[in-house]
Design an enzyme around this catalytic site. Structure first.
Site, short mmCIF file in Angstrom:
data_model
loop_
_atom_site.label_atom_id
_atom_site.label_comp_id
_atom_site.label_asym_id
_atom_site.label_seq_id
_atom_site.Cartn_x
_atom_site.Cartn_y
_atom_site.Cartn_z
N HIS A 1 -144.63 9.85 90.42
CA HIS A 1 -143.65 8.81 90.09
C HIS A 1 -142.96 8.19 91.31
O HIS A 1 -142.39 7.11 91.21
CB HIS A 1 -142.58 9.37 89.15
N ASP A 2 -143.02 8.84 92.50
CA ASP A 2 -142.38 8.26 93.69
C ASP A 2 -143.34 8.15 94.86
O ASP A 2 -142.93 8.21 96.03
CB ASP A 2 -141.17 9.11 94.10
N GLN B 1 -120.98 11.99 93.13
CA GLN B 1 -121.71 12.92 92.28
C GLN B 1 -121.06 13.07 90.91
O GLN B 1 -121.75 13.17 89.90
CB GLN B 1 -121.81 14.29 92.96
N HIS C 1 -136.99 11.46 98.67
CA HIS C 1 -138.13 11.07 97.84
C HIS C 1 -139.43 11.45 98.53
O HIS C 1 -140.27 10.61 98.86
CB HIS C 1 -138.08 9.56 97.57
N ASN C 2 -139.62 12.74 98.69
CA ASN C 2 -140.78 13.27 99.40
C ASN C 2 -141.64 14.11 98.47
O ASN C 2 -141.42 14.17 97.26
CB ASN C 2 -140.32 14.07 100.63
N TRP C 3 -142.63 14.82 99.05
CA TRP C 3 -143.54 15.64 98.26
C TRP C 3 -142.80 16.73 97.52
O TRP C 3 -143.11 17.06 96.37
CB TRP C 3 -144.61 16.23 99.18
N SER C 4 -141.78 17.29 98.11
CA SER C 4 -141.01 18.34 97.45
C SER C 4 -140.36 17.81 96.17
O SER C 4 -140.34 18.49 95.14
CB SER C 4 -139.94 18.89 98.41
N HIS C 5 -139.85 16.58 96.24
CA HIS C 5 -139.23 15.98 95.05
C HIS C 5 -140.29 15.72 93.98
O HIS C 5 -140.07 15.99 92.78
CB HIS C 5 -138.54 14.67 95.44
#
Length: 807
Positions: A593-594, A756, A555-559
């Site tokens: 959103h995160d 998954q 849940h980082n900037w890339s996400h």
């Protein structure tokens, strides 16, 4: 049967002629003989026998009356029966509405309609009484009437209204009683109706009729249902008119019964109307006091101004309690009655100027000094009619100011049982302060207490807000983007075209951290009219959003970038499905959103008693993400919505909150169920706001889970980050003494494929399938997710085979 027939005939004769069995007691032999010749058979039966039979067989009388007797005759019987009871015990009589349920006279209905109209046009007792008198006068064919009003709660006649005397505005003229009113006075004291003609000898009225034009009088009392007197009505006829008969009295009585009921409800209506006006005034006061609560001084001025208007006072002062020194104090006092002050207080600039103008050196005096001090000491209301005759009044202030105090109304103000101040009204502009003023002012004082209490709290909050702003400035220095970063993005420049960004298969791993910033700005400019937004504010906003994503595995900037890119692709490919404001909210919501995600689930935050979980019991992290978004927007130079109207700003902010909260998977399932039902039953409509909001939420879920709809290489790389974050949470749970879920246990890596499969089958495929039905252009996401599902199924099968072979 012959006996029954005779009984019924005699019963009807009794009610019609009121001479039932009087042939036994009358001295009129002619009438008796005549009756006997026509119908001699009643002589065969004794009166007692007939009474006994009729009492034991009432159904026969009822049957005959229901079939043969007219309604108007029944009505007259009812009136006579009631009058008889009234004469026996009038003082204790209470009129019952049920006694008149049989009254069907057309004139009576017309009278009630007229009264209703009068009540709507001029809802006063005087006008309704006059209208009632007119109805009765017409009903008994009178030439006119006189209406005597009585003093409230007594039988004393005070004034009279005449049917032939009106003022310039066409209203009935009210005059003092100058002529003899002995008949009306008698009716007022006894409540008994009187029919009197000129020349009649009656010791009760020695003067007879004094009015030379009046020949006949019918005088009756107008009473409330509880028997209390309202007025006395005197209908009259001229010399050439006929006498009033008993039927006229009955008609008047029936009208008066209904009139008394109408007046009773009218008085209730008037009281309710007064209360409504007071409530409306208090509502306006509350709105004004609480809507623009800027400072304590401005609030004090507003309270005094409204208090003056409420009781029509000339001067007002408000003193507050200093509990530490046991003193009353005021910086604004002796405010005059001035509409200009009220008008100025409605604008911020005028309010500030008025406050400065009215402020003076602070006045202080001990509790118990003067009228205000005694009011504070005792907690009682002081209503003084003559200030100079009251020894408690301090004349020194009048001597200093030159203003003469005549009347005073002083009232304490409480909040939660504690005295917080005293309001003092000086000099009623007309007359003196009444009990009604006290009651209205007492109600007003409650709102004053609430307002003053909240004003004090407001001052505390303002001071806390200042401290918060200082802390925010310090935090912003470290947490907001720097000018160096801004210059770096401006040097890099925003790409002119990026066609692949609209592909559902775009990989977030193909661009570095700062390229993601320029790509977000490109997507923003590509979708929205950029003259509504400031580019520097947009760059700062995106850079600060990037900085507020923590460096956690997933849940980082890339996400955040990946989700906003997927939403961009959904919006671009579906084109006209979403409205402009919805698109803006969806994109900003996806990007933010995160924000400040700690790499832990909502359940973990609750179980670990996180401070965030103490604030938000549901959708814990999602609420935090939204609040972080608002915090960034409020930082200087970051408000990308600053050029929007206030209404549009609120609408978009509300939509952003809806979108961010929709990423909580706990909300996904009920939302999906509702949407599925609507689509299956063909009830879904894009024109219904509630349906659109559900689609917005579904689109947010689809974008948030978009890693499962990316090509396999992107999907596999993303899953590594997801499980690394899962394992970090599992480690933290194990340290706290809790057993982590198998998929969050790094000691069970074989759980990845099965988890998954469950995730794709249970959430992703249903989400993309439903979205595909609503927005067909999203089909590539469903197709890619299904392909990834097959790959995971293959991995799961291989692991099972490997496990079986080792066993």
């Amino acid at each position: 049967m012959e006996f029954l027939r005779l009984m019924m005939e005699r019963a009807v004769a009794f009610w019609r002629n009121r001479r039932f069995f009087k042939f036994r007691s009358t001295n009129d032999n002619h009438n008796r003989n005549s009756t006997d010749e026509k119908d001699p058979k009643p002589k065969e039966f004794a009166e007692e026998e007939i009474h006994a039979y009729l009492k034991s067989h009432p159904e026969y009388i009822e049957s005959y009356i229901m079939d043969e007797v007219e309604l108007e005759l029944l009505e007259r019987w009812m009136i006579r029966r009631t009058q008889k009871a009234k004469k026996l015990n009038y003082a204790n009589r209470k009129t019952s509405l049920s006694r008149w349920k049989f009254c069907v006279h057309a004139d009576k209905r017309q009278m009630l309609e007229q009264l209703t109209q009068q009540l709507q046009m001029k809802p006063t007792k005087t006008h309704v009484l006059f209208e009632l008198s007119s109805c009765i006068s017409n009903a008994v064919n009178a030439d006119g009437f006189r209406l005597y009003l009585v003093e409230e709660g007594t039988d004393i006649l005070t004034v009279v209204m005449d049917s032939e005397s009106f003022d310039d505005e066409g209203d009935p003229r009210i005059m003092k009683i100058v002529d003899d009113a002995s008949i009306a006075s008698y009716v007022a004291s006894t409540r008994e109706p009187v029919r009197f003609s000129r020349g009649d000898c009656d010791c009760r009225f020695p003067n007879g009729i004094t009015d030379k034009d009046t020949q006949h009088i019918l005088c009756q009392a107008v009473v409330y249902p509880d028997g209390s007197l309202v007025a006395v009505l005197e209908c009259w006829r001229r010399r050439n008119g006929p006498k009033f008969h008993e039927e006229d009295e009955e008609i008047g009585y029936s009208y008066l019964v209904w009139g008394g009921i109408a007046l009773h409800y009218m008085s209730i209506y008037i009281n309710l109307n007064k209360q409504k006006k007071l409530n409306d005034f208090l509502l306006a006061v509350v709105k004004s006091i609480f809507q623009d609560m800027v400072s304590m001084d401005m609030l004090v001025i507003k309270i005094m101004n409204y208090a003056q208007r409420l009781v029509n006072a000339d001067r007002a002062s408000l003193f507050l309690i200093d509990s530490k020194t046991n003193e009353l104090y005021a910086t604004i006092f002796d405010v005059g009655f001035d509409d200009e002050i009220q008008n100025k207080m409605n604008s911020p600039r005028g309010a500030k100027e008025t406050t400065e103008k009215l402020k003076s050196d602070e006045i202080r005096f001990p509790v118990g000094t003067g009228i205000a001090g005694l009011c504070a000491l005792s907690g009682e209301i002081f209503n003084i009619v003559d200030a100079y005759s009251d020894t408690r009044f301090n004349r020194n202030i009048d001597q200093i100011t030159g203003y003469k105090t005549d009347t005073i109304l002083c009232m304490p103000i409480f909040i939660r049982g504690s005295l917080i101040g005293v309001v003092e009204m000086v000099n009623k502009r007309v007359g003196f302060f009444t009990k009604e003023d006290e009651e209205a002012f007492e109600t007003f004082a409650i709102y004053c207490g609430l307002a003053l209490h909240h004003a004090k709290l407001y001052d505390k909050i303002r001071r806390s807000e200042k401290k918060y702003r200082v802390a925010l400035e310090v935090l912003s220095y470290h947490n907001a983007c720097s000018e160096t970063e801004l210059e770096k993005i401006e040097k890099m420049g925003i790409p002119a075209t990026l066609t692949k960004l609209a592909d559902y298969s775009f990989s977030p791993f193909d661009v570095d951290e700062y390229q993601k910033v320029t790509h977000v700005i490109f997507m923003f400019k590509d979708m929205f009219s950029f003259n509504r937004f400031d580019q520097k504010s947009l760059i700062r906003f995106v850079l600060t959003v990037k900085k507020n994503y923590r460096r956690v595995p997933y849940h980082n900037w890339s996400h955040g970038f990946s989700v906003s890119n997927s939403m961009y692709a959904i919006i671009k490919n579906s084109k006209t499905v979403f409205r402009p404001n919805e698109c803006l909210a969806l994109f900003i919501g996806s990007l933010c959103h995160d924000l400040d995600h700690r790499g832990k689930s909502n359940k973990f935050m609750l179980d670990s008693a996180s401070p965030i979980a103490a604030i938000y019991s549901t959708s814990t992290m999602e609420h935090h993400h939204f609040n972080q978004t608002v915090t960034i927007l409020q930082q200087e130079g970051h408000n990308i919505l600053g050029k929007l109207s206030s209404t549009e700003y609120k609408q978009i902010l509300s939509l952003i909150k809806h979108c961010i909260l929709a990423t909580d998977l706990a909300l996904f399932f009920p939302n999906k169920a509702k949407l599925c039902n609507l689509v299956d039953e063909e009830k879904f409509s894009w024109s219904i706001l509630e349906h659109r909001l559900m689609v917005n939420a579904m689109a947010m879920t689809a974008a948030d889970l978009s890693a499962s709809a990316k090509p396999w290489e992107v999907q596999a790389e993303t899953v590594k980050g997801i499980f690394e974050e899962f394992y970090d949470q599992g480690d933290a749970e194990r340290e706290a003494g809790r057993v982590p879920m198998p998929m969050m246990d790094r000691n069970q890596p074989d759980q990845q494929a099965s988890s998954q499969l469950g995730f794709l089958n249970g959430i992703c495929i249903p989400c993309y399938s439903l979205l595909n039905r609503l927005i067909p252009e999203t089909k590539p996401m469903l197709k890619q997710c299904q392909e990834n599902l097959i790959r995971w199924q293959g991995i799961e099968n291989d692991m099972k085979k490997k496990k079986e072979s080792t066993e």
